[in-house]
Write a protein that holds these residues in place. Structure first.
Motif, PDB file in Angstrom:
ATOM      1  N   ARG A 134       0.165   6.761  -7.815  1.00 16.67           N
ATOM      2  CA  ARG A 134       0.365   7.165  -8.588  1.00 16.67           C
ATOM      3  C   ARG A 134      -0.384   7.331 -10.079  1.00 16.67           C
ATOM      4  O   ARG A 134      -1.317   7.367 -10.384  1.00 16.67           O
ATOM      5  N   ARG A 135      -0.213   5.621  -9.915  1.00 19.20           N
ATOM      6  CA  ARG A 135      -0.399   4.951 -11.653  1.00 19.20           C
ATOM      7  C   ARG A 135      -2.143   4.203 -11.465  1.00 19.20           C
ATOM      8  O   ARG A 135      -2.692   4.800 -12.409  1.00 19.20           O
ATOM      9  N   ALA A 136      -2.501   4.310 -10.341  1.00 14.43           N
ATOM     10  CA  ALA A 136      -3.859   3.974  -9.794  1.00 14.43           C
ATOM     11  C   ALA A 136      -4.315   5.362  -9.874  1.00 14.43           C
ATOM     12  O   ALA A 136      -5.647   5.340 -10.882  1.00 14.43           O
ATOM     13  N   VAL A 137      -4.318   6.614  -9.186  1.00 11.22           N
ATOM     14  CA  VAL A 137      -4.864   7.298  -9.819  1.00 11.22           C
ATOM     15  C   VAL A 137      -5.107   8.409 -10.959  1.00 11.22           C
ATOM     16  O   VAL A 137      -5.817   8.969 -11.660  1.00 11.22           O
ATOM     17  N   HIS A 138      -4.033   7.844 -11.762  1.00 15.75           N
ATOM     18  CA  HIS A 138      -4.721   8.244 -13.644  1.00 15.75           C
ATOM     19  C   HIS A 138      -4.971   7.666 -13.554  1.00 15.75           C
ATOM     20  O   HIS A 138      -5.450   7.819 -14.723  1.00 15.75           O
ATOM     21  N   ARG A 139      -5.655   6.029 -13.275  1.00 13.37           N
ATOM     22  CA  ARG A 139      -6.297   5.582 -13.930  1.00 13.37           C
ATOM     23  C   ARG A 139      -7.555   5.311 -13.570  1.00 13.37           C
ATOM     24  O   ARG A 139      -8.874   5.568 -14.432  1.00 13.37           O
ATOM     25  N   LEU A 140      -7.972   5.803 -12.335  1.00 10.21           N
ATOM     26  CA  LEU A 140      -9.152   5.504 -11.380  1.00 10.21           C
ATOM     27  C   LEU A 140      -9.695   7.018 -10.993  1.00 10.21           C
ATOM     28  O   LEU A 140     -10.830   7.096 -11.133  1.00 10.21           O
ATOM     29  N   GLY A 141      -9.176   8.151 -11.109  1.00 10.49           N
ATOM     30  CA  GLY A 141      -9.685   9.207 -11.121  1.00 10.49           C
ATOM     31  C   GLY A 141      -8.708  10.134  -9.678  1.00 10.49           C
ATOM     32  O   GLY A 141      -8.274   9.289  -8.823  1.00 10.49           O
ATOM     33  N   HIS A 142      -8.783  11.432  -9.315  1.00  9.48           N
ATOM     34  CA  HIS A 142      -8.286  11.502  -8.559  1.00  9.48           C
ATOM     35  C   HIS A 142      -9.315  11.672  -7.228  1.00  9.48           C
ATOM     36  O   HIS A 142      -8.690  11.827  -5.980  1.00  9.48           O
ATOM     37  N   ALA A 174      -4.783   0.656  -3.062  1.00  8.27           N
ATOM     38  CA  ALA A 174      -4.092  -0.356  -2.729  1.00  8.27           C
ATOM     39  C   ALA A 174      -4.290  -1.085  -3.160  1.00  8.27           C
ATOM     40  O   ALA A 174      -3.578  -2.343  -3.767  1.00  8.27           O
ATOM     41  N   MET A 175      -5.428  -1.786  -3.514  1.00 10.72           N
ATOM     42  CA  MET A 175      -5.736  -3.034  -4.479  1.00 10.72           C
ATOM     43  C   MET A 175      -5.762  -2.827  -5.228  1.00 10.72           C
ATOM     44  O   MET A 175      -4.664  -3.592  -6.350  1.00 10.72           O
ATOM     45  N   ALA A 176      -4.984  -1.629  -6.412  1.00  9.87           N
ATOM     46  CA  ALA A 176      -4.152  -1.343  -7.817  1.00  9.87           C
ATOM     47  C   ALA A 176      -2.933  -1.661  -7.081  1.00  9.87           C
ATOM     48  O   ALA A 176      -2.477  -1.826  -8.857  1.00  9.87           O
ATOM     49  N   ALA A 177      -2.344  -1.486  -6.576  1.00 10.62           N
ATOM     50  CA  ALA A 177      -0.851  -1.428  -6.405  1.00 10.62           C
ATOM     51  C   ALA A 177      -0.888  -2.826  -5.762  1.00 10.62           C
ATOM     52  O   ALA A 177      -0.008  -3.716  -5.059  1.00 10.62           O
ATOM     53  N   GLU A 178      -2.023  -3.974  -5.596  1.00 14.78           N
ATOM     54  CA  GLU A 178      -1.811  -5.153  -5.130  1.00 14.78           C
ATOM     55  C   GLU A 178      -1.558  -5.775  -3.662  1.00 14.78           C
ATOM     56  O   GLU A 178      -0.628  -6.082  -3.660  1.00 14.78           O
ATOM     57  N   THR A 179      -1.697  -4.846  -3.072  1.00 11.41           N
ATOM     58  CA  THR A 179      -1.185  -4.581  -1.343  1.00 11.41           C
ATOM     59  C   THR A 179      -2.388  -4.407  -0.532  1.00 11.41           C
ATOM     60  O   THR A 179      -3.354  -4.037  -1.177  1.00 11.41           O
ATOM     61  N   SER A 180      -1.980  -4.320   0.573  1.00 12.63           N
ATOM     62  CA  SER A 180      -3.919  -3.932   1.944  1.00 12.63           C
ATOM     63  C   SER A 180      -3.575  -2.478   1.519  1.00 12.63           C
ATOM     64  O   SER A 180      -1.986  -1.401   2.052  1.00 12.63           O
TER      65      SER A 180
END
Length: 249
Positions: free
Chosen positions: A36-44, A52-58
């Motif tokens: 959710r944080r990643a989509v908020h920042r990067l776009g829908h 996954a990269m924003a969440a620091e996982t694979s």
């Protein structure tokens, strides 16, 4: 193995299963929150790899927990939509009048969507097409339940509003049945167009948009003018919507 040993073994196995299920549930919630944080920042339009990269996982971790992007959208949608529904219910409960209840629900809907347009779009779309028109996709079921629930919530204050205005007896029951779904469709369509409108003189504020939508829901697109106020006899105010065949003779 005796009965006691089998019982102890089963209990240990159940304990491990419960702990594993709890661990998976906790991990799943954390992945949804990070997404959710990643989509908020990067776009829908963020890809699974971006998320996954924003969440620091694979990416494989997200696929393991959610299957694919549609599965992640559904899971995130259940969380976001549940929160929106709770806010709408709370807004309606605190309203002093039925009309205020409708306005509060419209305002809560717009505010929740405006808080993160990217997340809103991510969970209400599965791609170029609207999720509501894609019955085969599981995410459409989440949205359908959400809009069914919102329609039901809109129906209650509208029926109270009509009763308080003395209009309920003049409207056939089928109209009240169809109105809530039409209303949420209008609020959703207008709200999404409003979200997509760039800031500027042609974009109303959230309060202005809320007032406009509430007015459309309660009074229609044009102000209602009584025959007396218009200076015309009542019989002259009715307009035929179906042409009389004799008019063409």
């Amino acid at each position: 193995m005796n009965e006691t040993a089998r019982t102890n073994s089963a209990a240990a196995s159940d304990g491990r299963s419960s702990r594993w299920a709890a661990h998976r549930a906790t991990r799943r919630r954390a992945l949804i929150k990070a997404a959710r944080r990643a989509v908020h920042r990067l776009g829908h339009g963020a890809s699974m790899e971006d998320i996954a990269m924003a969440a620091e996982t694979s990416k494989s971790v997200y696929y393991r927990y959610f299957g694919d992007k549609a599965g992640l959208q559904q899971a995130m949608g259940e969380v976001v939509i549940g929160q929106m529904q709770a806010h709408l219910l709370d807004a309606a409960r605190q309203a002093a009048t039925p009309r205020d209840g409708l306005r509060a629900m419209v305002s809560a809907y717009l505010q929740m969507a405006e808080t993160s347009p990217n997340v809103y779009t991510f969970v209400t779309r599965i791609g170029p097409a609207d999720a509501l028109t894609t019955a085969e996709d599981p995410s459409s079921e989440t949205l359908t339940h959400f809009f069914d629930a919102i329609s039901a919530m809109l129906a209650r204050p509208m029926q109270r509003y009509l009763s308080s205005a003395g209009e309920a007896s003049r409207i056939a029951p089928p109209s009240l049945q169809f109105w809530p779904r039409a209303a949420i469709g209008m609020v959703r369509a207008a709200g999404e167009l409003w979200l997509a409108t760039p800031p500027g003189p042609y974009r109303p504020t959230e309060e202005q948009m809320t007032d406009q939508l509430t007015g459309w829901l309660c009074e229609g697109i044009t102000p209602q003018v009584s025959p007396a106020a218009a200076g015309q006899p009542a019989e002259h105010t009715a307009q035929r919507t179906i042409p009389d065949p004799k008019d063409n003779q």
